[in-house]
Design an enzyme around this catalytic site. Sequence first.
Site, short mmCIF file in Angstrom:
data_model
loop_
_atom_site.label_atom_id
_atom_site.label_comp_id
_atom_site.label_asym_id
_atom_site.label_seq_id
_atom_site.Cartn_x
_atom_site.Cartn_y
_atom_site.Cartn_z
N HIS A 168 -10.93 -13.90 -57.45
CA HIS A 168 -11.34 -14.72 -56.31
C HIS A 168 -12.69 -14.28 -55.76
O HIS A 168 -13.15 -14.77 -54.72
CB HIS A 168 -10.26 -14.62 -55.22
N LYS A 192 -16.73 -13.80 -55.23
CA LYS A 192 -17.95 -14.60 -55.33
C LYS A 192 -19.12 -13.63 -55.21
O LYS A 192 -19.43 -13.16 -54.11
CB LYS A 192 -18.04 -15.65 -54.21
N ASP A 237 -31.32 -8.94 -60.81
CA ASP A 237 -32.20 -7.80 -61.14
C ASP A 237 -31.72 -6.48 -60.56
O ASP A 237 -32.50 -5.53 -60.43
CB ASP A 237 -33.64 -8.07 -60.68
N HIS A 256 -13.63 -22.42 -44.62
CA HIS A 256 -13.43 -21.59 -45.81
C HIS A 256 -13.98 -20.18 -45.62
O HIS A 256 -13.93 -19.35 -46.52
CB HIS A 256 -14.09 -22.25 -47.03
N LYS A 262 -14.38 -16.23 -44.35
CA LYS A 262 -13.48 -15.09 -44.21
C LYS A 262 -14.28 -13.96 -43.57
O LYS A 262 -14.92 -13.16 -44.25
CB LYS A 262 -12.93 -14.63 -45.56
N ASP A 267 -14.85 -5.06 -31.90
CA ASP A 267 -15.58 -4.32 -30.86
C ASP A 267 -17.09 -4.54 -30.94
O ASP A 267 -17.87 -3.74 -30.42
CB ASP A 267 -15.25 -2.83 -30.92
#
Length: 462
Positions: free
Chosen positions: A195, A197, A202, A380, A382, A387
């Site tokens: 999952h 991404k 380079d 979508h 996350k 604090d």
Amino acid sequence: MKRWNPRRILAVILAGWCLAACASLPAVDPDKTKEAAAAVPVVKSVNGTLPESRAKALLSKRWAKNTLDLKAQAALEEAATGVPLIAGNQARLLFDGPQTMAEMMKAIEGAKNHINFETYIFDQDEMGDRFADLLIAKQKAGVTVNVIYDSVGTLLTPQSFFDRMRAAGIHMIAYNPVNPAKVRGNGWKVNNRDHRKMLIVDGRIGFTGGINISDTYSKSSPFRSKSRPRSEKDVGWRDTHVRIEGPAVQAMQWLFIQHWTGQDADDLRDADYFPTPVIAGDKLMRVLGSEPGGRYEIYKAMLLAIQEAKKSIHITCAYFVPDEQTLQALIGAAKRGVDVRIVLPSVSDSGMVFHAGRAFYDRLLEAGVQIYELKLAVLHAKTMVIDGVWSTVGSANIDRRSFQHNAEVNVIILGGAFGKEMEIAFREDVKNSNQVTLTRWRDRPLLDRMKEFASKVWDYWL
């Protein structure tokens, strides 16, 4: 209207075939972790591991009263995850598809040596074709291009799409094939998904977060928009990515290479994967890459931060189906006076996950947790900021699939400057959301209650 995601449905079916019993997440006890924590956590830089005095100086700045002690929190996380902090980085928040895709394509166009790309979804649509064409062009120009794509996440993508890239010379791997005949030596692990991404260019520029390659990201969400679209058709998905420069990119590179070799794949082509790192900024970060059935690094870090929060916990989460330990940590924080606010979807691409998550609303609201549901756009992202000084952006949702059965990547960034940016973004999401009150929630229709009950039965596999 709630959508039903065929990729999620397939994952549930396959999980039912593959699992005889439910595995459990580890207990995370901050008191026991403190006993194992070093006085000063390890901090690495371009010149290697920093002396304790220098590491302590970086982490011992005076923050506002009753906020998170970053030095102590960093030591706790290191004891729980075994992953050091990395100094000298630049981190830039990116929001929604158009901005993120423009930055990723710009980095790809500037590639001189290699491109390593890892994704869950890679659709054959206008956005996917543009991305593939750019990778093919760089491969033909002499840049080494390596791609890992998930075989469930790309289940709806024609094989010819990937064959075209292979024919152009791009080195590609389908992670944990659905077809057992295509498995190469490491067993059929179809319930374990990639999952992540990640884009690494380079060995100097890295991207990670929640954004896949799909036309769902061709438009922006209402986030920071001057105009307010009136329907779902006018908006893109609301997501967050981060662009990173500095030595932390090498940690991302290692995660990619480990995943490649873990698939019993052919050797990576020769390239300068680890150029000499340079100081790119002042951001102190930890790069956490979790594996199915591994050490649960991301889960432990998030839970410890929630348990140690003193002032605020602000979460934006696409798929929220918390395990009991996470649920109790959020409830406990709210009861001890921490400002716990969570932005969740009101429109989802996965109806089962949407309703399973809503099954927890009553307990959270009753404890004083504030819940908001984002309007119009599919959420979508996350992200979490605690604090105002502890932030994380990545691919992991707050559900057991992410923590137990998916390979995920999250970066943790310490400090008030980045935390302030995260807080501003969170407030923008709250502004674009409707608050869910306990009174209103308990007056919801019977049909919604039935959907929540039915979906919660499957929450482990979602």
